[in-house]
Design an enzyme around this catalytic site. Structure first.
Site, PDB file in Angstrom:
ATOM      1  N   PRO A 138       0.808  -1.232   0.000  1.00 55.87           N
ATOM      2  CA  PRO A 138       0.000   0.000   0.000  1.00 55.87           C
ATOM      3  C   PRO A 138       0.837   1.277   0.000  1.00 55.87           C
ATOM      4  O   PRO A 138       1.838   1.385   0.717  1.00 55.87           O
ATOM      5  CB  PRO A 138      -0.812  -0.120   1.295  1.00 55.87           C
ATOM      6  CG  PRO A 138      -0.912  -1.586   1.531  1.00 55.87           C
ATOM      7  CD  PRO A 138       0.404  -2.155   1.085  1.00 55.87           C
ATOM      8  N   CYS A 139       0.389   2.233  -0.817  1.00 56.78           N
ATOM      9  CA  CYS A 139       1.119   3.500  -0.933  1.00 56.78           C
ATOM     10  C   CYS A 139       0.535   4.592  -0.040  1.00 56.78           C
ATOM     11  O   CYS A 139       1.073   5.702   0.007  1.00 56.78           O
ATOM     12  CB  CYS A 139       1.106   3.973  -2.383  1.00 56.78           C
ATOM     13  SG  CYS A 139      -0.538   4.454  -2.981  1.00 56.78           S
ATOM     14  N   THR A 140      -0.547   4.289   0.657  1.00 53.74           N
ATOM     15  CA  THR A 140      -1.324   5.299   1.388  1.00 53.74           C
ATOM     16  C   THR A 140      -0.464   6.227   2.242  1.00 53.74           C
ATOM     17  O   THR A 140      -0.647   7.453   2.238  1.00 53.74           O
ATOM     18  CB  THR A 140      -2.356   4.609   2.302  1.00 53.74           C
ATOM     19  OG1 THR A 140      -3.032   3.600   1.555  1.00 53.74           O
ATOM     20  CG2 THR A 140      -3.345   5.618   2.839  1.00 53.74           C
TER      21      THR A 140
END
Length: 395
Positions: free
Chosen positions: A75-77
């Site tokens: 995840p890049c969040t």
């Protein structure tokens, strides 16, 4: 057989990209039920495990041992400039630690993969002033891997601006055969001079990162710069009937126009009487506390996102023949911008389709990495393994 395990699998676009070179997925994992449904609709349910990766890390033996490659589009969040930049300390991007823990456990059993591929946004390079990427590379070094980092923008392959970072970690003994290794004593050696030959794949920012961390085990793959595609936004647009309810009504369209800057309104007016339709994309963004509609008119779509809010959905404008229209891009258009074949099954629900493609990887980028890095590395490893076996038999 070229077998791989796919972590943070999403709807399987890494698998899609590896398929052309004959890679076989031995195991895949993601936590999202909606993405699982799309994944198994396209690839079957023989190898997909729906679970939290932290639970997987508690039982790593469920992951097959005879696997050459691990892939992880984690995840890049918490790494994205659009997020809160919590970095690897964040709840979502921090799940990379679970993967590294799995690798450590596999290393103890001598069943770790010879190569690992990580993918994320370019913010990974600057998160916590570079400490997150340094700690990741250092951990991979401790586990016996030499690391290269490559920057690829999807715009090279499809009409979508989508810059991404690919971290490629190769087991040290294999790295000596397939990579150009950095000398420990000096960063400014022939290795470094070679580095400058491919600025499109390794930016100044990345160069500075490597130069400021000379104690880490770095290596370079000698790979060609990919040829830029001639595809434009107009090439991926679905033909939607003029009377389709997908097109916005006059009131909604005028409101969008009112949110644009003077320059963007001029672009629309200038192209109204073009003989061929012109297509552009719009994102709504907050500028100085005001919602603005920003038109991109270079034939390239903005970076796709997941629909977590109204501003995150990309709008398409069609201009020409004396008028202009606006609508949301379709999930199939999202898929085409990710380089996905039209026969790839997509959810009937539009939002699920946006989620499926909004945080996925660009398929041609994976194909490029497979062709120039992953498969050649496997071929070297395979030849070495079989040469050793023939030698043992000759004894």
């Amino acid at each position: 057989m070229m077998r791989f395990a796919e972590f943070f699998a999403g709807v399987g676009l890494v698998r899609e990209g590896l398929a052309d070179d004959g890679w076989s997925c031995a195991w895949a994992n993601d936590i999202a039920q909606d993405k699982k449904e799309t994944y198994i609709a396209n690839f079957g349910d023989n190898d997909f495990v729906l679970d939290d990766i932290w639970n997987i890390a508690k039982l790593p033996e469920q992951i097959p041992d005879n696997v050459f490659l691990y892939t992880a589009s984690f995840p890049c969040t918490d790494l994205s400039v659009a997020g809160d930049r919590a970095g690897l300390a964040g709840k979502e991007s921090g799940t990379l630690s679970a993967l590294l823990d799995i690798l450590a456990q596999k290393k103890q059993r001598n069943t770790h993969p010879p190569i690992v591929l990580l993918e994320n946004v370019k913010g990974f390079l600057t998160s916590h002033q570079g400490k997150d990427i340094r700690n990741t590379v250092k951990t991979l070094n401790i586990l016996g891997y030499t690391v290269d980092i490559i920057e690829i923008d999807a715009v090279i392959f499809t009409p979508q601006s989508r810059p991404r970072v690919f971290v490629v970690a190769v087991e040290n003994t294999l790295a000596k055969q397939v990579m150009k290794l950095k000398a420990k004593k000096s960063i400014l050696d022939t290795w470094w001079n070679h580095f400058h030959q491919n600025p499109q794949l390794r930016s100044t920012k990345l160069r500075d990162l490597i130069q400021s961390n000379p104690d880490l085990n770095w290596g370079l793959f000698d790979i060609p710069v990919p040829k830029k595609t001639a595809l434009k936004l107009s090439d991926i647009v679905e033909q939607v009937a003029e009377d389709s309810p997908l097109w916005w009504d006059t009131e909604k369209q005028h409101y969008l126009f009112s949110q644009m800057s003077t320059g963007h309104r001029v672009v629309i007016k200038e192209k109204l009487n073009e003989p061929d339709y012109f297509y552009g994309t719009v994102y709504r963004r907050m500028r100085n506390g005001q919602s603005m509609a920003e038109l991109r008119s270079d034939g390239i779509a903005g970076c796709l996102r997941t629909p977590r809010g109204g501003s995150s959905k990309q709008i398409l404008v069609q201009i020409g023949h004396g008028s202009w229209k606006a609508r949301l891009m379709t999930p199939r258009e999202y898929a085409r911008l990710q380089g996905v074949r039209d026969s790839f099954w997509m959810p009937n629900n539009a939002n699920k389709g946006y989620f499926a493609m909004g945080d996925a990887v660009c398929v041609p980028a994976i194909q490029y990495i497979s062709k120039h890095i992953l498969k050649p590395t496997y071929d070297v490893w395979y030849q070495e393994q079989h040469s050793y076996r023939r030698l043992v038999k000759s004894w």
